[in-house]
Motif scaffolding. Structure first.
Motif, PDB file in Angstrom:
ATOM      1  N   HIS A  23       2.763  -8.901 -11.350  1.00  0.00           N
ATOM      2  CA  HIS A  23       3.567  -8.962 -10.296  1.00  0.00           C
ATOM      3  C   HIS A  23       4.158  -7.633 -10.349  1.00  0.00           C
ATOM      4  O   HIS A  23       5.174  -7.191 -11.064  1.00  0.00           O
ATOM      5  N   ARG A  24       3.704  -6.761  -9.464  1.00  0.00           N
ATOM      6  CA  ARG A  24       4.303  -5.095  -9.388  1.00  0.00           C
ATOM      7  C   ARG A  24       5.647  -5.118  -9.234  1.00  0.00           C
ATOM      8  O   ARG A  24       6.481  -3.858  -9.546  1.00  0.00           O
ATOM      9  N   ARG A  25       6.235  -5.958  -8.614  1.00  0.00           N
ATOM     10  CA  ARG A  25       7.570  -5.832  -8.231  1.00  0.00           C
ATOM     11  C   ARG A  25       8.734  -6.569  -9.406  1.00  0.00           C
ATOM     12  O   ARG A  25       9.974  -6.244  -9.415  1.00  0.00           O
ATOM     13  N   GLU A  51      -2.827  -5.851 -10.360  1.00  0.00           N
ATOM     14  CA  GLU A  51      -1.474  -5.936  -9.824  1.00  0.00           C
ATOM     15  C   GLU A  51      -1.362  -6.536  -8.554  1.00  0.00           C
ATOM     16  O   GLU A  51      -2.290  -6.290  -7.645  1.00  0.00           O
ATOM     17  N   VAL A  52      -0.541  -7.250  -8.320  1.00  0.00           N
ATOM     18  CA  VAL A  52      -0.441  -8.183  -6.870  1.00  0.00           C
ATOM     19  C   VAL A  52       1.076  -7.873  -6.357  1.00  0.00           C
ATOM     20  O   VAL A  52       2.131  -7.791  -7.336  1.00  0.00           O
ATOM     21  N   PRO A  53       1.169  -7.797  -4.990  1.00  0.00           N
ATOM     22  CA  PRO A  53       2.465  -7.771  -4.673  1.00  0.00           C
ATOM     23  C   PRO A  53       3.389  -9.150  -4.409  1.00  0.00           C
ATOM     24  O   PRO A  53       4.717  -9.115  -4.291  1.00  0.00           O
ATOM     25  N   LYS A  54       2.798 -10.171  -4.543  1.00  0.00           N
ATOM     26  CA  LYS A  54       3.226 -11.417  -4.721  1.00  0.00           C
ATOM     27  C   LYS A  54       2.601 -12.437  -5.419  1.00  0.00           C
ATOM     28  O   LYS A  54       1.355 -12.221  -5.701  1.00  0.00           O
ATOM     29  N   SER A  55       3.025 -13.482  -5.902  1.00  0.00           N
ATOM     30  CA  SER A  55       2.460 -14.512  -6.797  1.00  0.00           C
ATOM     31  C   SER A  55       1.184 -15.164  -6.051  1.00  0.00           C
ATOM     32  O   SER A  55       0.443 -15.438  -7.139  1.00  0.00           O
ATOM     33  N   LYS A  57      -1.075 -14.198  -4.574  1.00  0.00           N
ATOM     34  CA  LYS A  57      -2.243 -13.362  -4.641  1.00  0.00           C
ATOM     35  C   LYS A  57      -2.827 -13.297  -5.904  1.00  0.00           C
ATOM     36  O   LYS A  57      -4.087 -12.932  -6.392  1.00  0.00           O
TER      37      LYS A  57
END
Length: 308
Positions: A23-25, A51-55, A57
């Motif tokens: 989770h890249r954030r 890498e994903v922007p939200k879980s 995905k």
């Protein structure tokens, strides 16, 4: 590289394909750049990186990693990322390693995995492989807990912005907004036998002892005993919930007059009206019926050695 992101030398070699689903954030230690450098320095040669922007995905990436032959999958994030990835790789030969970079890292904490990047990586590469149970609620797996009623409403209201700013305190703030804990006629059967019928404000299912908000709700829970802990609360107001949460916070949930706890493998819950339910800290919607069961030995997880 700083000492905190250097894995201590180990005589065991790193073989197979290693995947990272991040989770890249979320942040931990020196960040994702430090993680990549640490894995390369440790001798990982075949590395898949996602890498994903939200879980939500993450499952697609987990399945892709498996299709490409991943033997070990590092999951970077909190309980939401772990839950999403676990659901995707249940029954696979690959092991999961947790890098606790989220706001809530309850599964990692229950397993003794620290929020230290170098040590978490070391555990993933060389730690003990444990075959652990998962729970399954209405078709979706969970690693820590699931629940409905007061618990579901509380988590639904603890939005990402509030959780990111306040962490565990977010649950306290939102809990104060829901202390009325509306009672609903509820029927619960455990392993085919009637267990509870009456007015309830919350139903919980635990795979480990410490649950949402860091509360030690289920003293005897183990993620490898082939069973789930089941709890029901009849607390209905501010005073009731203050007493209940106070007992839970001191690890004496069963002493509360508003709590009943048992253990089982298959559970069915029927509410008189739809209630919000959640899995591993993520609200999923509303339902009048819940079908819950334990899935023994569903997932292989990299854990600290028993004697460390």
């Amino acid at each position: 590289m700083s000492p905190s992101t250097t894995v201590k030398p180990d005589t065991r070699s790193v073989t197979g394909t290693v995947a990272v689903i991040a989770h890249r954030r979320k942040t931990l230690g020196g960040g994702l750049d430090a993680l990549r450098a640490t894995l390369v320095s440790a001798g990982v040669e075949r590395l898949l990186w996602y890498e994903v922007p939200k879980s939500r995905k993450a499952p697609k990436k987990a399945r892709k990693a498996l299709a490409k032959g991943a033997d070990l999958i590092f999951v970077w994030g909190g309980d939401g990322m772990v839950q999403r990835c676990a659901h995707a790789i249940v029954g696979a030969d690959a092991a999961m390693a947790i890098l606790p970079a989220g706001t809530a890292n309850l599964f990692a904490a229950n397993l003794g995995i620290p929020t230290d990047l170098a040590e978490a990586v070391r555990i993933g590469l060389y730690g003990r492989r444990r075959t652990l149970d998962l729970g399954r609620l209405n078709g979706e797996h969970f690693a820590v807990m699931a629940g409905a009623g007061f618990d579901g409403d509380l988590i639904r209201e603890a939005d990402r912005k509030l959780k990111g700013r306040l962490g565990r305190a977010a649950y306290v703030w939102t809990g104060l907004r829901h202390v009325r804990g509306e009672l609903t006629r509820t029927r619960i059967t455990v392993d085919g036998a009637d267990w509870f019928y009456g007015e309830a404000s919350c139903v919980l299912f635990g795979n480990v002892g410490t649950i949402t908000g860091g509360v030690p709700a289920f003293d005897d829970a183990r993620p490898d005993d082939g069973a789930l802990e089941i709890g029901v609360s009849t607390a209905s107001g501010a005073v009731d919930w203050a007493r209940t949460l106070g007992r839970m916070a001191t690890g004496r949930s069963e002493d509360s007059p508003f709590v009943r706890i048992t253990r089982g493998r298959r559970v069915k819950v029927r509410f008189a009206e739809p209630k919000t339910y959640e899995v591993d800290g993520g609200a999923r919607g509303r339902a009048r019926r819940l079908k819950v069961r334990v899935v023994p030995g569903a997932l292989t997880v990299c854990c600290p050695e028993a004697d460390r």
